[in-house]
Motif scaffolding. Structure first.
Motif, PDB file in Angstrom:
ATOM      1  N   MET A   1      -2.590  -4.597   4.807  1.00  0.00           N
ATOM      2  CA  MET A   1      -2.270  -2.708   5.667  1.00  0.00           C
ATOM      3  C   MET A   1      -3.786  -2.689   6.411  1.00  0.00           C
ATOM      4  SD  MET A   1      -0.582  -0.356   3.543  1.00  0.00           S
ATOM      5  CE  MET A   1       1.063  -0.529   2.216  1.00  0.00           C
ATOM      6  N   GLU A   2      -4.518  -3.099   5.760  1.00  0.00           N
ATOM      7  CA  GLU A   2      -6.169  -2.906   6.121  1.00  0.00           C
ATOM      8  C   GLU A   2      -6.377  -4.123   6.769  1.00  0.00           C
ATOM      9  OE1 GLU A   2      -8.078  -3.000   1.665  1.00  0.00           O
ATOM     10  OE2 GLU A   2      -8.471  -0.472   2.537  1.00  0.00           O
ATOM     11  N   GLU A   3      -6.408  -4.845   6.924  1.00  0.00           N
ATOM     12  CA  GLU A   3      -6.108  -5.794   7.750  1.00  0.00           C
ATOM     13  C   GLU A   3      -5.888  -5.482   9.161  1.00  0.00           C
ATOM     14  OE1 GLU A   3      -5.404 -10.859   8.419  1.00  0.00           O
ATOM     15  OE2 GLU A   3      -5.836  -9.629   6.767  1.00  0.00           O
TER      16      GLU A   3
ATOM     17  N   LEU B   1      -7.184   6.307  17.473  1.00  0.00           N
ATOM     18  CA  LEU B   1      -8.235   5.823  16.175  1.00  0.00           C
ATOM     19  C   LEU B   1      -8.058   7.741  15.078  1.00  0.00           C
ATOM     20  CD1 LEU B   1      -9.434   4.598  14.815  1.00  0.00           C
ATOM     21  CD2 LEU B   1     -11.406   5.343  15.483  1.00  0.00           C
ATOM     22  N   GLN B   2      -8.185   8.609  15.947  1.00  0.00           N
ATOM     23  CA  GLN B   2      -7.960   9.585  14.865  1.00  0.00           C
ATOM     24  C   GLN B   2      -6.260   9.396  14.235  1.00  0.00           C
ATOM     25  OE1 GLN B   2      -7.951  13.735  15.251  1.00  0.00           O
ATOM     26  NE2 GLN B   2      -8.826  14.102  12.599  1.00  0.00           N
ATOM     27  N   LYS B   3      -5.419   9.573  14.727  1.00  0.00           N
ATOM     28  CA  LYS B   3      -3.458   9.141  14.587  1.00  0.00           C
ATOM     29  C   LYS B   3      -3.435   8.328  14.004  1.00  0.00           C
ATOM     30  CE  LYS B   3      -2.262  11.476  19.259  1.00  0.00           C
ATOM     31  NZ  LYS B   3      -2.438  11.559  20.332  1.00  0.00           N
ATOM     32  N   GLU B   4      -4.174   6.961  14.440  1.00  0.00           N
ATOM     33  CA  GLU B   4      -4.282   5.545  13.842  1.00  0.00           C
ATOM     34  C   GLU B   4      -4.554   6.007  11.702  1.00  0.00           C
ATOM     35  OE1 GLU B   4      -4.059   1.101  12.180  1.00  0.00           O
ATOM     36  OE2 GLU B   4      -2.856   2.010  13.942  1.00  0.00           O
ATOM     37  N   THR B   5      -5.822   6.025  11.962  1.00  0.00           N
ATOM     38  CA  THR B   5      -6.521   6.401  10.977  1.00  0.00           C
ATOM     39  C   THR B   5      -5.423   7.012  10.009  1.00  0.00           C
ATOM     40  OG1 THR B   5      -7.828   6.104  11.165  1.00  0.00           O
ATOM     41  CG2 THR B   5      -8.284   6.976  10.089  1.00  0.00           C
ATOM     42  N   ILE B   6      -5.119   7.826  10.082  1.00  0.00           N
ATOM     43  CA  ILE B   6      -3.876   8.813   9.648  1.00  0.00           C
ATOM     44  C   ILE B   6      -2.697   8.234   9.577  1.00  0.00           C
ATOM     45  CG2 ILE B   6      -2.487  11.100   9.629  1.00  0.00           C
ATOM     46  CD1 ILE B   6      -5.061  11.824   9.314  1.00  0.00           C
TER      47      ILE B   6
ATOM     48  N   GLU C   1       0.699   5.219   5.049  1.00  0.00           N
ATOM     49  CA  GLU C   1       1.052   4.030   5.485  1.00  0.00           C
ATOM     50  C   GLU C   1       0.834   3.317   3.379  1.00  0.00           C
ATOM     51  OE1 GLU C   1       1.673  -0.464   7.410  1.00  0.00           O
ATOM     52  OE2 GLU C   1      -0.171   0.332   7.838  1.00  0.00           O
ATOM     53  N   MET C   2      -0.675   3.672   3.387  1.00  0.00           N
ATOM     54  CA  MET C   2      -0.989   3.324   2.210  1.00  0.00           C
ATOM     55  C   MET C   2      -0.617   4.344   1.009  1.00  0.00           C
ATOM     56  SD  MET C   2      -5.343   2.411   2.309  1.00  0.00           S
ATOM     57  CE  MET C   2      -5.860   3.861   2.902  1.00  0.00           C
ATOM     58  N   ARG C   3      -0.416   5.302   1.670  1.00  0.00           N
ATOM     59  CA  ARG C   3       0.292   5.822   0.042  1.00  0.00           C
ATOM     60  C   ARG C   3       1.709   5.572  -0.639  1.00  0.00           C
ATOM     61  NH1 ARG C   3       2.485  10.789  -1.362  1.00  0.00           N
ATOM     62  NH2 ARG C   3       2.241  12.221  -2.501  1.00  0.00           N
ATOM     63  N   SER C   4       2.676   5.192   0.586  1.00  0.00           N
ATOM     64  CA  SER C   4       3.591   4.697   0.429  1.00  0.00           C
ATOM     65  C   SER C   4       3.537   3.888  -0.714  1.00  0.00           C
ATOM     66  CB  SER C   4       4.332   4.115   1.790  1.00  0.00           C
ATOM     67  OG  SER C   4       3.876   2.834   1.985  1.00  0.00           O
ATOM     68  N   VAL C   5       2.821   2.932  -1.073  1.00  0.00           N
ATOM     69  CA  VAL C   5       2.850   2.055  -1.834  1.00  0.00           C
ATOM     70  C   VAL C   5       2.031   2.424  -3.168  1.00  0.00           C
ATOM     71  CG1 VAL C   5       2.917  -0.488  -0.744  1.00  0.00           C
ATOM     72  CG2 VAL C   5       0.945   0.428  -1.471  1.00  0.00           C
ATOM     73  N   LEU C   6       2.150   3.636  -3.120  1.00  0.00           N
ATOM     74  CA  LEU C   6       1.163   3.945  -4.551  1.00  0.00           C
ATOM     75  C   LEU C   6       2.797   4.716  -5.976  1.00  0.00           C
ATOM     76  CD1 LEU C   6      -1.817   6.220  -3.287  1.00  0.00           C
ATOM     77  CD2 LEU C   6      -1.918   3.444  -4.823  1.00  0.00           C
ATOM     78  N   THR C   7       1.769   4.679  -6.801  1.00  0.00           N
ATOM     79  CA  THR C   7       2.286   5.586  -8.049  1.00  0.00           C
ATOM     80  C   THR C   7       2.705   6.828  -7.754  1.00  0.00           C
ATOM     81  OG1 THR C   7       1.126   5.496  -9.532  1.00  0.00           O
ATOM     82  CG2 THR C   7       2.770   3.735  -9.207  1.00  0.00           C
ATOM     83  N   PRO C   8       3.671   8.121  -8.175  1.00  0.00           N
ATOM     84  CA  PRO C   8       3.193   9.406  -8.194  1.00  0.00           C
ATOM     85  C   PRO C   8       2.177   9.451  -9.111  1.00  0.00           C
ATOM     86  CG  PRO C   8       6.016   8.579  -8.949  1.00  0.00           C
ATOM     87  CD  PRO C   8       4.558   7.456  -8.651  1.00  0.00           C
ATOM     88  N   GLN C   9       1.587   9.243  -9.790  1.00  0.00           N
ATOM     89  CA  GLN C   9       0.283   9.657 -10.507  1.00  0.00           C
ATOM     90  C   GLN C   9      -0.750   9.357  -9.701  1.00  0.00           C
ATOM     91  OE1 GLN C   9      -0.076   7.937 -14.524  1.00  0.00           O
ATOM     92  NE2 GLN C   9      -2.023   9.049 -15.379  1.00  0.00           N
ATOM     93  N   GLN C  10      -0.693   7.810  -9.120  1.00  0.00           N
ATOM     94  CA  GLN C  10      -2.149   8.018  -8.248  1.00  0.00           C
ATOM     95  C   GLN C  10      -1.588   8.848  -6.337  1.00  0.00           C
ATOM     96  OE1 GLN C  10      -0.395   3.617  -7.563  1.00  0.00           O
ATOM     97  NE2 GLN C  10      -1.967   2.374  -8.746  1.00  0.00           N
ATOM     98  N   ALA C  11      -1.089   9.040  -6.533  1.00  0.00           N
ATOM     99  CA  ALA C  11      -0.349   9.178  -5.130  1.00  0.00           C
ATOM    100  C   ALA C  11      -1.778  11.101  -5.527  1.00  0.00           C
ATOM    101  CB  ALA C  11       0.818   9.857  -4.716  1.00  0.00           C
ATOM    102  N   VAL C  12      -0.998  11.351  -6.632  1.00  0.00           N
ATOM    103  CA  VAL C  12      -1.979  12.848  -6.630  1.00  0.00           C
ATOM    104  C   VAL C  12      -3.264  12.649  -6.293  1.00  0.00           C
ATOM    105  CG1 VAL C  12      -2.744  14.686  -8.709  1.00  0.00           C
ATOM    106  CG2 VAL C  12      -0.405  13.561  -8.618  1.00  0.00           C
ATOM    107  N   GLU C  13      -4.428  11.590  -7.253  1.00  0.00           N
ATOM    108  CA  GLU C  13      -5.236  11.652  -7.068  1.00  0.00           C
ATOM    109  C   GLU C  13      -5.882  11.269  -5.081  1.00  0.00           C
ATOM    110  OE1 GLU C  13      -9.360   9.270  -8.742  1.00  0.00           O
ATOM    111  OE2 GLU C  13      -7.724   8.949 -10.123  1.00  0.00           O
ATOM    112  N   PHE C  14      -4.876  10.022  -4.646  1.00  0.00           N
ATOM    113  CA  PHE C  14      -4.993   9.898  -3.605  1.00  0.00           C
ATOM    114  C   PHE C  14      -5.276  11.223  -2.885  1.00  0.00           C
ATOM    115  CE2 PHE C  14      -3.394   8.201   1.027  1.00  0.00           C
ATOM    116  CZ  PHE C  14      -4.278   6.890   0.598  1.00  0.00           C
TER     117      PHE C  14
END
Length: 146
Positions: free
Chosen positions: A60-62, A110-115, A120-133
């Motif tokens: 995703m970052e690439e 650019l702002q829209k792309e960043t959001i 997109e990154m958030r979608s691969v996190l666990t619920p616990q990771q998402a809270v801190e994210f």
């Protein structure tokens, strides 16, 4: 030591001091610009990602980096157009407005792309990771810029 020699030594030392100061200042600015963002720090150091999460986020970052680079190039090109329009007429012309509009469009994209990238990154996190994210995202968006 003669007066001329003293003046030359003073001049040389002044130039060396100025060069060192400029170099040191440039290094300081470069260091500050390359400081990892709180989001980068969180994702890569504090969330304890699995290998699969790390791999997916890296892809995703690439992709995001490519789009970001293209949009930043568009902003630089718009600024070059603005500089040219300013230089040619020294007035607020339609060309000046067009360059400003072009820059703002790229900046908005650019702002829209960043959001989009953030979600997109958030979608691969666990619920616990998402809270801190989520908290890091909110803090990044609301903190005063220094």
């Amino acid at each position: 030591m003669t007066l001329a020699r003293s003046m030359i030594v003073t001049l040389v030392l002044s130039l060396v001091g100025a060069a060192l100061g400029a170099f040191g200042g440039a290094q300081y600015v470069i260091h500050k610009m390359q400081k990892p963002t709180p989001m980068h720090e969180l994702v890569h150091r504090r969330l304890d990602l699995t290998d699969e999460q790390t791999h997916r986020i890296a892809a995703m970052e690439e992709k995001h980096a490519e789009v970001k680079e293209a949009l930043e190039a568009e902003m630089r090109a718009a600024n070059a157009d603005l500089a040219k329009a300013f230089q040619e007429k020294h007035a607020y012309t339609p060309e000046v407005q067009a360059a400003i509009d072009r820059f703002h469009a790229a900046m908005g994209d650019l702002q829209k792309e960043t959001i989009d990238h953030t979600f997109e990154m958030r979608s691969v996190l666990t619920p616990q990771q998402a809270v801190e994210f989520d908290q890091t995202v909110v803090n990044s968006l609301t903190e005063e810029q220094k």
